[in-house]
Design an enzyme around this catalytic site. Structure first.
Site, mmCIF file in Angstrom:
data_model
loop_
_atom_site.group_PDB
_atom_site.id
_atom_site.type_symbol
_atom_site.label_atom_id
_atom_site.label_comp_id
_atom_site.label_asym_id
_atom_site.label_seq_id
_atom_site.Cartn_x
_atom_site.Cartn_y
_atom_site.Cartn_z
ATOM 1 N NE ARG A 54 36.571 44.239 46.221
ATOM 2 C CZ ARG A 54 36.201 43.200 46.965
ATOM 3 N NH1 ARG A 54 37.076 42.379 47.467
ATOM 4 N NH2 ARG A 54 34.928 42.997 47.239
ATOM 5 C CG LEU B 134 56.661 20.755 47.812
ATOM 6 C CD1 LEU B 134 55.525 20.946 46.821
ATOM 7 C CD2 LEU B 134 56.326 21.510 49.102
ATOM 8 C CD GLU C 166 36.196 49.142 42.081
ATOM 9 O OE1 GLU C 166 35.301 49.917 41.708
ATOM 10 O OE2 GLU C 166 37.267 49.015 41.480
ATOM 11 C CB CYS D 86 48.302 20.003 46.443
ATOM 12 S SG CYS D 86 48.888 20.954 47.850
#
Ligand SMILES: Cc1cc2nc3c(=O)[nH]c(=O)nc-3n(C[C@H](O)[C@H](O)[C@H](O)COP(=O)(O)OP(=O)(O)OC[C@H]3O[C@@H](n4cnc5c(N)ncnc54)[C@H](O)[C@@H]3O)c2cc1C
Ligand code: FES
Ligand code: FES
Length: 1260
Positions: free
Chosen positions: A863, A264, A1209, A74
Site C-alpha cells: 500500500r 504448542l 492508499e 488454535c
C-alpha cells in the site's frame, strides 16, 4: 478392561463424543476439519491474533452457573475440552438469526475483509455472557488480543461500546450515558454534514435470556471415574479423574496442566519421538479453590485469569485491585483464560529468558506452594524455597495458598516491547508495609529479590530517588528507571492511578439524495463474514486433497549441493516432494513476454542456488497440513555457503543492483548549479525500515486438477489474470486451460500479487503430479519468512533554500532494498523516484533511485508503493529546513507546497486538486495553532512525558497512466430480473464489490439487493489488471457504467413501454432476442480532461493533524487526537471510504512506530519470524479522539464515476508523515530541554527502543 479412550463435549448445542483423539490435535483443527465449522479462522496459530477465538462454557458447581471464557482454539488441545460447551461463531448467530453483536458489527461497518471478525465476535460474546452490561474498560480488556489489519479498530470499538451503559456509542443526541459527541461538533464548518455513519440506538437490544443455554447433557453426563488414555503417533496422554489415579500413573510421565504451551512447543518439533503426558486438568484437587478466613488456596490446574479473579476478590483491596490491574495487562485474555498459573511458574523457572507475571506475583505475595512429591507425600514450601530447591524439576505442584490477612500494599509493573500489554520483557513488584516489604524484579528465570531495597524502604529514610536507585542494586537502564520512578510515586501516594480515558470518534460526510451511490450502506458481505459463513480459500472443501509444507532455505546465500527428502517421505501420509525438477514449464514465469506488468526474475523453486533465508526450495505434500509442515522440516538440504550481502549499506557499497539505476528530473550539473546559487544547502540522510503486510489471511491457494490439462486455481490473489499467466507459464499450458477464481481476500495490501501467484504455481506443480487437489496454506511464520515486504530504504538529500526556507533545488538519491529478486522493485523504485517531490514544489529536482539486491526476502508491492517512503523523506527535509530557519515545520511545509496550477518536477500539471483546501480546513477544524500552544505549555512542565503535534498532507494523482489503467466488467441479467455483475477487480476488504454494486444499482435504477457479485474468475473476465493502487473504483466503475449504458441502450425503450416494469421488460427483451449480457472495458479518456497520456486526470488530496504523547522513559506512545480531512470527490460510499481512511491511518501509524523488521546480520534470518515477534497496532492504539471528515467540495473534474475519487492508499501517506513528525516533535523537545543540539535525521520506525535511544544521552 482397557481404560476408556473417549472424551465428551458439546459444540453449539450438539453433543459430540470422540474416541482416541490424537493429543497433538487442536480444537481449531477439529472444528474446521472434522466438524466443518470454518468460521473459526486461523491467522497465526500461535495465540497472537485472536482470529480463532471460540468460547468455552463450563459449569461452576460452586456458583451453580455456567461460566464462559474466550480462548484461542488454535492453542487449546482438543483432549482438554472434555465436558465443555464449545461455542463457535456459527453457534452465536446466523444470517437468519443474527446475534446483536454480529448485527451491530455488520451494520456498523466494523469489518472490511472480515477475516478477523468472527474472533472479535467471540471475544465480545464471552464478555456479554458473563457481563451483559459491560463497562468500556471491560470491553477494551476483552478484545485487547484480537488483531485487525483493515479497519483501524474504530468501528469495532464503537459497535462494541454500544453495549455498555457507560455510553461509549452514539447517543443520537439524547445525551444518555456519558457525553455527547455532537457537543464536539458545534463548529459552523460542520454544517451540512452528517456527523455519524449510524447510531446504535435503533438496534435491537441485547437480551441475555435469548442466548443458547448451557447444554443439560453436560450437566447430566455421568462421567466415568476411569482415567482416559489417548494415544497419538508421538504423544500419549493420561487423563486421570482423581488424585489416586494421578499418583499411580504419574511415574515417567510429563505433567501438564492446560498443556497449552507444551502442545504448542512440541508441534514445532518435526522429529519422530515418543512422550507420555499426564494431565492435572480433570483431577478435582488440582482445580480446587478454597477461601478460608485467613487464606485462599488455588489449585494448580486453575487458569491464570481465575487466579487473578480469586485473588482480587479475596485479598484486601490494597492487594486485590493491584492484582486485577496487573493481569489486565496480561498480553492475551484468551491465553490467561486457559493457561494455568502453575504452567506459567514452571515454564519461567526453567527458562533463562521467559519472564512470568505469575511467578513474580507469587514471589511478592510469598505464596505457599504445596507439592506432591515423587513418593506421594504432600509438602508445603514457600515459593522462594520451591524455586531455590528447583522442586519444579521433580515434583508436581498441587496448589498455592496465599495469606488473606496481609494488609500491606501491592505495587506491580509490567513492561513489554511496545506497551505494557505486550508479552512481558520486564516486570517488577513490591509489597510495602509493616516494616517487612517484599520487592522483586523479573528478568527471566526466577525473579530476583531486592533485599537491600526492602530494608531501606522499611527504615523509611525518605524517598530520595538516587538513594532508591542505589539501594535497589539494579543496573541502570530504562526498565529499572521506569520501575523505580513508578515505585517512588507509589511510595509517596500509596496508590496507583489508573485513569481510563474516554474515547471519542467522529465521522463527517455530506449526505446524498441518490438512491444508492453516496449512501453509507453496509457491505453486503458483512453479514456473511461476521457469522462465519464467508468463504476464504482455505475454507473451500476439496475431496482427496493434500496439503503443502514448504522447504525453506536456512541460509542467505549458497549453492544447493543436495536435497534429501527421504526422512520426510517415510512418514505415513506424506505423498511426495516436489521442486525445480518437477516444473514442466518456466520456473521464472515473471520474465515471460506476456507479463505486461514488468519483468520479474523470481524463481518459483530455488534452482541450484538460494539467495535468501526463506526462499522456497521445494514442497512436501501430505494428507494433512500439520504433517506436511512437520515433514517439510525433515528435508535435509546440503549447501555450499557463499558470502551473503544482508546489510543494505554493504550492498550499496558493493553496487549490488537488481536493475538499472533510474534517474529522473534535471541533469545533475543543472541541479548542482541551482544548489550553488541557494542561500543555504542542507544535507541529510533518511533510513526507513521495512513493513510486513500482515494480512490476517496468510497466502493460500487450492489448485484442483480438472479434465485433460485443465486446472482450477482458487487463490487468494489480488490479480486473478496475473496469477493465471504465472500458472500457465510454470505449467507450460495455454492460459485458457487455467481458471483462477477469487471470492475474497482476508486482506492484501499489495502483498498478494506476486507472492500469491508463486504459491498457486507450487500447488499447480504438485496437483498435476499427484492428480489431486492441493492446498497451499502458509503458516504465519512461513508467510513471514517467504514473502516480500515493503521496501526499506536509505536516502540522501541535498536541498537548497532561500533565507525564508523556500526550497529552490533538491537532489535525492534513494537506495531501495529489493531483496533477492526483482519482484516489484524496479517499478517501486521508479514510482518512489518519480513522486519524490511529494506535495512540494522544490524547484529544480533530480531524483536517482537504485534498486538494490540483498540476500533477504524479496521486497514487493505494499500500500502506497514507494510513496510512504517519499513522504517520510520529505518530512525529514521539512523538519531540517524548519530547524535551519527557526520556523515551525508546518509553516515551512506550507511555504513549499505545490499548488493548483504548478507543475510537478517531471512536468505534470496540478489540477482538480483540493490540497490547499484540505490543509486549511484541517488547520482550522483541528484548532491546530491553539493546540500547538497547549502542547508547548504541557512540555514546559513535563520532563519525561512529552507531547507532539504535527500536520501532514497528501496528493495522489489517479487513475495511473500505465497498463493498469483499465477496468473490465461483465453484466448478466437473468430472466427473473436479477443481475449478476462481474468485475476484474478483487474484493479484499476495500469494499470494491459493494461500491460496484451501488454504481450498478444507481445506473440501472435497480434495487441494490437485486444485484450480486459472486466471485472474480478468469473464465468471466480476462486480462484484467491486478487490483491495487487506489484506482480500482475508477477503472472498474467505468467498466460497470459502460455495461449499464450498453444494456440500457437496448432495454430502455422496452422498459419505458412497460411503464418501468422491469420483470416484464426483461421477459419481453428475451422474447425479442435482445442480448441481456455484455462485457465492457472502462478506460479514462484523458484527452477529455485536457491531460496528456501520461498524466492523471484528478488528485485525491487530504490533510491530517496528529497529537501524540510519548513517554521518553519507556518509549511508549499514545495518540491523543487525530483529525483527518480528505477530499474524495463525491464518495461512492462514505462508510467504506471512512473505513479506508481509518484503516490506512493505523497501518501508517504502525509503519513508523511498532512495526519493526530486522535481519540477523550473520545468519540472514528474519528476527521477527513469528506472529508474536512482529507487532502491528492493536485496539488500544486507536487515537483517544479520532475525527474524520470527507470534505464535500467539488473539485472532482476527471473523476468520472459519479464524481468519486480513489482512496485506498493516500491516507496512509499522510498518516505516516504526521505520526512520524509528531513523535519527532516530542523527541526534539526532549533533546532541546536536555541540551542536545544535534539534529536527528529521519529514521523509522520510531519504535520504543529507538525513542529511548534518542532520548537517553543525558539521562543515565
Ligand atoms: C500468546 C501468549 C501470550 C502470553 N502472554 C503472557 C504474558 O503477558 N505474561 C506472562 O507472564 N506470560 C504470558 N504467556 C505465557 C503463559 O503464561 C504460559 O505459557 C502459560 O501459563 C503456561 O501454562 P500452561 O497451562 O500452558 O502450561 P502447560 O503446558 O500445562 O505446562 C507448562 C510446563 O509446566 C509444567 N507444569 C504444568 N503443570 C505443572 C504442575 N502442576 N506441577 C509441575 N509442573 C507443571 C509442565 O511440565 C511444563 O513443563 C503467554 C503465552 C502465550 C502463548
Ligand atoms: S490463529 Fe489462534 S490466535 Fe491466531
Ligand atoms: S477486517 Fe479485520 S483483518 Fe480485515
Amino acid at each position: 478392561m482397557p481404560p476408556p479412550t473417549g472424551i465428551f463435549f458439546n459444540v453449539n448445542g450438539k453433543d459430540v463424543s470422540e474416541d482416541n483423539v490424537d493429543p497433538e490435535l487442536t480444537l481449531a483443527y477439529y472444528l474446521r476439519n472434522k466438524l466443518g465449522l470454518r468460521g473459526t479462522k486461523l491467522g497465526c496459530e500461535e495465540g497472537v491474533c485472536g482470529s480463532c477465538t471460540v468460547v468455552l462454557g463450563t459449569w461452576d458447581d460452586g456458583e451453580n452457573k455456567a461460566v464462559y471464557r474466550a480462548v484461542n482454539a488454535c492453542l487449546v488441545p482438543l483432549f482438554h475440552v472434555h465436558r465443555t460447551f464449545v461455542i463457535t461463531v456459527e453457534g452465536v448467530g446466523s444470517r437468519e438469526k443474527i446475534h446483536p453483536i454480529q448485527d451491530r458489527m455488520a451494520r456498523g461497518h466494523a469489518l472490511q475483509c472480515g477475516f478477523c471478525s468472527p474472533g472479535f465476535v467471540m471475544s465480545a460474546y464471552a464478555l456479554l455472557r458473563n457481563h451483559p452490561d459491560p463497562s468500556i474498560d471491560q470491553i477494551n480488556a476483552a478484545i485487547r488480543a484480537n488483531l485487525c489489519r483493515c479497519t483501524g479498530y474504530r468501528p469495532i470499538l464503537e459497535a462494541l461500546y454500544s453495549f455498555s451503559p457507560e455510553g461509549g456509542g452514539c447517543c443520537g443526541g439524547n445525551k444518555n450515558g456519558g457525553g455527547c459527541c455532537k457537543d464536539k461538533s458545534s463548529s459552523s464548518e460542520d454544517e451540512g454534514y452528517d456527523d455519524k455513519l449510524l447510531s446504535f440506538n435503533d438496534f435491537p437490544k441485547y437480551d441475555p435470556t435469548q442466548e443458547i443455554i448451557f447444554p443439560p447433557s453436560l450437566r447430566t453426563y455421568a462421567d466415568s471415574q476411569d482415567q482416559v488414555i489417548l494415544k497419538g503417533s508421538r504423544i500419549e496422554v493420561t487423563l486421570p479423574k482423581n488424585l489416586t489415579q494421578f499418583k499411580e500413573s504419574r511415574e515417567g510421565k510429563h505433567v501438564i496442566s492446560s498443556g497449552l504451551i507444551t502442545r504448542l512447543t512440541i508441534s514445532q518439533n518435526p522429529e519422530c519421538f515418543s512422550e507420555q503426558w499426564i494431565s492435572t486438568k480433570y483431577v478435582r484437587e488440582f482445580n480446587e479453590i478454597k477461601v478460608e478466613t485467613d487464606s485462599v488456596l488455588i489449585g494448580a490446574a486453575v487458569s491464570i485469569q481465575k487466579l487473578s479473579d480469586t485473588l482480587s476478590h479475596h485479598q484486601n483491596e490494597n492487594i486485590g485491585t493491584a492484582v486485577s490491574e496487573f493481569f489486565r495487562k496480561f498480553s492475551s485474555p484468551q491465553v490467561a483464560n486457559f493457561a494455568t498459573w502453575s504452567g506459567s511458574v514452571v515454564v519461567s523457572a526453567k527458562s533463562s529468558t521467559i519472564v512470568s507475571d505469575v511467578l513474580l506475583l507469587l514471589s511478592i505475595l510469598n505464596a505457599q506452594i504445596t507439592v506432591l512429591t515423587q513418593s506421594g507425600e504432600l509438602v508445603q514450601v514457600e515459593i522462594d524455597e520451591f524455586l531455590r530447591r528447583r522442586l519444579y524439576e521433580t515434583e508436581t505442584i498441587l496448589c498455592a495458598s496465599f495469606s488473606r490477612s496481609d494488609n500491606r500494599k501491592l505495587f506491580c509493573l509490567k513492561l513489554g516491547e511496545t506497551s505494557e500489554q505486550d508479552a512481558t520483557v520486564f516486570n517488577f513488584g513490591a509489597l510495602i508495609g509493616n516494616k517487612s516489604s517484599r520487592i522483586f524484579v523479573g528478568l527471566g528465570s526466577q525473579p530476583k529479590r531486592l533485599t537491600r531495597l526492602e530494608t531501606w524502604i522499611d527504615s523509611e529514610e525518605g524517598f530520595d530517588f538516587e538513594d532508591l536507585y542505589r539501594e535497589s542494586g539494579m543496573e541502570k537502564n530504562n526498565n529499572s528507571l521506569m520501575a523505580l520512578t513508578r515505585l517512588s510515586d507509589f511510595l509517596k501516594s500509596k496508590t496507583i492511578s489508573q485513569v481510563s480515558d474516554p474515547i471519542t470518534f467522529l465521522q463527517y460526510y455530506k449526505p446524498t439524495t441518490n438512491e444508492s451511490v453516496g449512501r453509507p450502506i453496509a457491505n453486503y458481505s458483512n453479514e456473511r463474514a461476521i457469522t462465519g459463513e464467508a468463504i476464504y480459500v482455505n475454507d473451500i472443501q476439496a475431496n482427496n486433497a493434500v496439503h503443502l509444507g514448504f522447504v525453506l532455505s536456512s541460509v542467505p546465500h549458497a549453492e544447493i549441493l543436495n536435497v534429501d527428502s527421504s526422512e520426510a517421505l517415510k512418514l505415513e501420509g506424506v505423498v511426495g516432494y516436489f521442486g525445480i525438477k518437477d516444473v514442466p514449464g518456466n520456473n521464472t514465469p515473471g520474465i515471460q513476454s506476456a507479463n505486461t506488468f514488468f519483468p520479474d526474475d523470481t524463481a518459483i523453486f530455488a534452482d541450484k542456488k538460494v539467495e535468501s533465508v526463506g526462499q522456497v526450495i521445494g514442497v512436501i505434500a501430505a494428507t494433512n497440513v500439520v504433517l506436511a509442515r512437520q515433514a517439510a522440516k525433515l528435508v535435509k538440504v546440503e549447501y555450499r555457503e557463499l558470502k551473503p550481502l544482508i546489510d543494505l549499506n554493504e550492498a550499496i557499497e558493493a553496487k549490488s543492483y537488481l536493475g538499472k539505476v533510474q534517474c529522473y528530473g534535471k541533469e545533475e550539473a543543472i541541479v548542482n548549479e541551482c544548489l550553488a546559487k541557494c542561500d543555504k544547502v542542507l544535507e541529510g540522510e533518511v533510513t526507513l525500515g521495512s513493513q510486513e503486510h500482515y494480512y490476517m489471511e496468510t497466502q493460500s491457494s487450492l489448485v484442483i486438477p480438472g479434465e485433460g490439462d485443465e486446472l482450477v486455481v482458487n487463490c487468494s490473489t489480488q490479480g486473478t489474470c496475473f496469477t493465471q499467466l504465472m500458472v500457465k507459464e510454470v505449467m507450460n499450458l495455454p492460459a485458457h486451460k487455467v481458471i483462477v477464481k477469487t471470492k475474497r481476500l482476508g486482506g492484501g495490501f499489495g502483498g498478494k500479487v506476486h507472492n500469491a501467484s508463486w504459491i498457486a504455481c507450487m500447488c499447480a506443480v504438485a496437483a498435476r503430479k499427484l492428480n489431486r487437489p492441493v492446498y497451499g496454506f502458509l503458516s504465519r511464520s512461513d508467510d513471514l519468512a517467504i514473502t516480500g515486504k515493503r521496501h526499506a530504504i536509505y536516502a540522501k538529500y541535498r536541498v537548497g533554500i532561500d533565507a525564508e526556507g523556500k526550497a529552490q533545488a533538491a537532489h535525492f538519491e534513494t537506495w531501495l532494498n529489493g531483496g533477492w529478486s526483482k519482484d516489484h522493485t524496479e517499478n517501486v523504485t521508479a514510482v518512489m523516484s518519480i513522486l519524490v517531490d511529494d506535495v512540494y514544489n522544490l524547484g529544480s529536482v533530480r531524483s536517482v533511485g537504485y534498486p538494490v539486491k540483498t540476500n533477504s526476502s524479496s521486497s514487493t508491492a505494499f500500500r502506497g508503493y514507494g510513496q510512504p517512503q517519499s513522504k517520510l523523506i520529505n518530512e525529514g527535509v521539512m523538519r531540517r529546513i524548519a530547524r535551519e530557519v527557526n520556523k515551525d515545520v508546518e509553516e515551512i511545509k506550507k511555504l513549499n507546497f505545490a499548488v493548483e496550477g504548478d507543475r510537478r518536477f517531471l512536468g505534470d500539471r496540478i489540477h482538480s486538486d483540493a490540497h490547499t483546501e484540505c490543509w486549511d480546513y484541517c488547520t482550522n477544524w483541528s484548532d491546530f495553532e491553539k493546540r500547538k500552544r497547549n502542547v508547548e505549555e504541557f512540555n514546559r512542565s513535563s520532563d519525561s512525558v512529552k507531547r507532539g503535534i504535527a500536520m501532514s498532507s497528501v496528493r495522489l494523482g489517479l487513475p495511473f497512466p500505465d497498463t493498469t489503467a483499465h477496468g473490465i466488467a461483465s453484466l448478466l441479467i437473468n430472466l427473473d430480473g436479477s443481475i449478476q455483475l462481474s468485475i476484474g477487480g478483487t474484493e479484499m476488504g476495500q469494499g470494491l464489490n459493494q461500491k460496484m454494486i451501488q454504481v450498478c444499482s444507481e445506473a440501472l435504477r435497480r434495487p441494490i439487493e437485486t444485484i450480486t457479485i459472486i466471485d472474480n474468475s478468469t473464465d468471466k473476465i480476462t486480462n484484467a489488471p491486478v487490483t491495487g493502487g487506489s484506482q480500482n473504483s475508477d477503472t472498474n466503475g467505468l467498466a460497470v457504467l459502460a455495461c449499464c449504458k450498453k444494456i440500457m441502450s437496448r432495454l430502455q425503450p422496452i422498459v419505458e413501454q412497460n411503464g418501468g416494469d422491469w420483470q416484464k421488460s426483461i421477459l419481453e427483451a428475451y422474447g425479442k432476442h435482445i442480448p441481456l449480457q455484455c462485457t465492457e472495458y472502462g478506460v479514462v479518456n484523458r484527452s477529455q480532461f485536457g491531460v496528456g497520456d501520461m498524466e492523471t486526470p484528478y488528485n485525491t488530496t487530504g490533510a491530517c493533524a496528529v497529537e501524540i504523547e510519548v513517554d521518553t522513559v519507556t518509549g511508549y506512545n499514545r495518540l491523543i487526537r487525530v483529525d483527518m480531512v480528505m477530499d474524495v470527490g463525491e464518495s461512492l460510499n462514505p462508510a467504506i471510504d471512512i473505513g479506508q481512511i481509518e484503516g490506512s491511518f493505523m497501518q501508517g501509524y504502525g509503519y513508523v512506530t511498532c512495526e519493526k523488521i530486522s535481519y540477523d546480520e550473520k545468519t540472514g534470518h528474519l528476527e521477527q519470524n513469528t506472529a508474536g515477534k512482529y507487532r502491528i497496532p492493536r485496539a488500544r492504539d486507536v487515537p483517544k479522539d479520532f475525527r474524520v471528515k470527507l470534505l464535500g467540495i467539488n473539485k472532482a473534474n476527471g473523476a468520472e464515476v459519479y464524481s468519486s475519487k480513489g482512496i485506498g492508499e493516500p491516507p496512509l501517506m499522510m498518516s505516516c508523515g504526521a505520526v512520524h513528525s509528531a513523535i519527532m516533535y516530542c523527541v526534539d523537545d526532549w533533546r532541546k530541554h536536555n541540551g542536545i543540539e544535534e539534529f536527528v535525521d529521519t529514521i523509522s520506525p520510531l519504535s520504543a527502543d529507538k525513542i529511548r535511544e534518542l532520548c537517553s544521552k543525558k539521562r543515565i
